[in-house]
Design an enzyme around this catalytic site. Sequence first.
Site, PDB file in Angstrom:
ATOM      1  N   ASP A  20      52.440  45.018  34.386  1.00 57.36           N
ATOM      2  CA  ASP A  20      51.083  44.534  34.092  1.00 57.36           C
ATOM      3  C   ASP A  20      50.978  44.020  32.658  1.00 57.36           C
ATOM      4  O   ASP A  20      51.681  44.489  31.773  1.00 57.36           O
ATOM      5  CB  ASP A  20      50.092  45.686  34.323  1.00 57.36           C
ATOM      6  N   ASN A  68      45.743  41.027  44.804  1.00 54.39           N
ATOM      7  CA  ASN A  68      45.945  39.871  43.910  1.00 54.39           C
ATOM      8  C   ASN A  68      45.548  38.539  44.565  1.00 54.39           C
ATOM      9  O   ASN A  68      45.376  37.540  43.872  1.00 54.39           O
ATOM     10  CB  ASN A  68      47.389  39.803  43.396  1.00 54.39           C
TER      11      ASN A  68
HETATM   12  C1  IPE Z   1      48.693  45.606  39.622  1.00 53.55           C
HETATM   13  O1  IPE Z   1      48.217  44.887  38.522  1.00 53.55           O
HETATM   14  C2  IPE Z   1      49.457  44.710  40.545  1.00 53.55           C
HETATM   15  C3  IPE Z   1      50.725  44.194  40.031  1.00 53.55           C
HETATM   16  C4  IPE Z   1      51.254  44.497  38.883  1.00 53.55           C
HETATM   17  C5  IPE Z   1      51.424  43.289  40.915  1.00 53.55           C
HETATM   18  P1  IPE Z   1      46.737  44.253  38.515  1.00 53.55           P
HETATM   19  O2  IPE Z   1      46.557  43.612  37.198  1.00 53.55           O
HETATM   20  O3  IPE Z   1      46.538  43.435  39.731  1.00 53.55           O
HETATM   21  O4  IPE Z   1      45.839  45.579  38.649  1.00 53.55           O
HETATM   22  P2  IPE Z   1      44.325  45.850  38.265  1.00 53.55           P
HETATM   23  O5  IPE Z   1      43.502  44.781  38.900  1.00 53.55           O
HETATM   24  O6  IPE Z   1      44.229  45.786  36.777  1.00 53.55           O
HETATM   25  O7  IPE Z   1      44.049  47.225  38.781  1.00 53.55           O
HETATM   26  C1  IPE Z   2      50.702  41.307  35.900  1.00 53.56           C
HETATM   27  O1  IPE Z   2      49.993  40.716  34.857  1.00 53.56           O
HETATM   28  C2  IPE Z   2      51.155  40.308  36.921  1.00 53.56           C
HETATM   29  C3  IPE Z   2      50.478  40.421  38.230  1.00 53.56           C
HETATM   30  C4  IPE Z   2      49.528  41.279  38.527  1.00 53.56           C
HETATM   31  C5  IPE Z   2      50.903  39.512  39.279  1.00 53.56           C
HETATM   32  P1  IPE Z   2      48.450  40.360  34.976  1.00 53.56           P
HETATM   33  O2  IPE Z   2      48.323  38.965  35.476  1.00 53.56           O
HETATM   34  O3  IPE Z   2      47.718  41.380  35.759  1.00 53.56           O
HETATM   35  O4  IPE Z   2      48.039  40.436  33.447  1.00 53.56           O
HETATM   36  P2  IPE Z   2      46.674  40.970  32.844  1.00 53.56           P
HETATM   37  O5  IPE Z   2      46.433  42.324  33.414  1.00 53.56           O
HETATM   38  O6  IPE Z   2      45.610  39.983  33.244  1.00 53.56           O
HETATM   39  O7  IPE Z   2      46.910  41.012  31.382  1.00 53.56           O
HETATM   40 MG    MG Z   3      46.727  43.068  35.281  1.00 53.74          MG
END
Ligand code: IPE
Ligand code: IPE
Ligand code: MG
Length: 251
Positions: A20, A68
């Site tokens: 993340d 997602n």
């Molecule tokens: C969790 O991260 C899913 C992945 C890393 C693929 P998200 O960024 O989607 O999670 P939330 O929305 O902050 O809980």
């Molecule tokens: C993790 O990074 C990747 C996925 C969830 C696919 P994020 O896209 O969630 O990054 P933040 O949380 O917005 O920083």
């Molecule tokens: Mg995220």
Amino acid sequence: MSAGQRAGQANPGHVAIIMDGNGRWAQMRGLPRQEGHRRGLEALRGAVRNAGELGVKILTLYSFSTENWRRPATEVSFLLGLLKRFVEKDLGQLHAAGVRVRVIGGRDDLAADIRRLVEHAETVTRDNTRMTLVVAFNYGSRDEIVRAARQLATDAAAGRIDAAAIDEAMLASRLDTADLPDPELVIRTSGETRISNFLLWQAAYAEFVFTPVLWPDFDRAAFEEALAEYGRRERRFGGLSEPVDRAAGAA
Ligand code: IPE
Ligand code: IPE
Ligand code: MG
């Protein structure tokens, strides 16, 4: 066991990571979120390499959740494209390095080209034994458990199993992770301290390490630090720690 890991936990055999913080990594630099995802893919490649070198036999990476899909269509298609290109480009190298690729998550509603790619990656690498890379894609734990429950209900209704005989092992055998041991360690980057529908069943007794490091910055040192933190944990599985056990036995 490496120096600094005094407390008795050997390195975990199965590490699962919630990757993340790609978006925030980019935002901090005034870059588009896509750049964060690109750099995140580089970190993913590094994590696979480091896991192999650090003796982690199974690495599970949360790459795209069932939730997602709620992101803007442009981001979703960018992420899908990135993952597709990763498999297409890196599969040969992963195979040569003895990595078995497994993909967990719902498959039925995936686009045909992605489903074919997933099946191809699994088939090509299925006999590799050096390390297993589990990619959680279109993965959500609740969805996985619902699919398992639906299978069991169907089998019970058809008389193939006795509903009264359903136990933990039978349910686990219907999960996407049926052939995999539970992770000993779950790492989440970016400072968020939630599980976001990841391995709810399998992580029942996992140790959790939350690091503020954003995923694109998750390097070898950060990986080693998470393993060292795991090494300092005491796992009791509902029992008592050893010296107490012995004292109780002696009494
Ligand atoms: C969790 O991260 C899913 C992945 C890393 C693929 P998200 O960024 O989607 O999670 P939330 O929305 O902050 O809980
Ligand atoms: C993790 O990074 C990747 C996925 C969830 C696919 P994020 O896209 O969630 O990054 P933040 O949380 O917005 O920083
Ligand atoms: Mg995220």
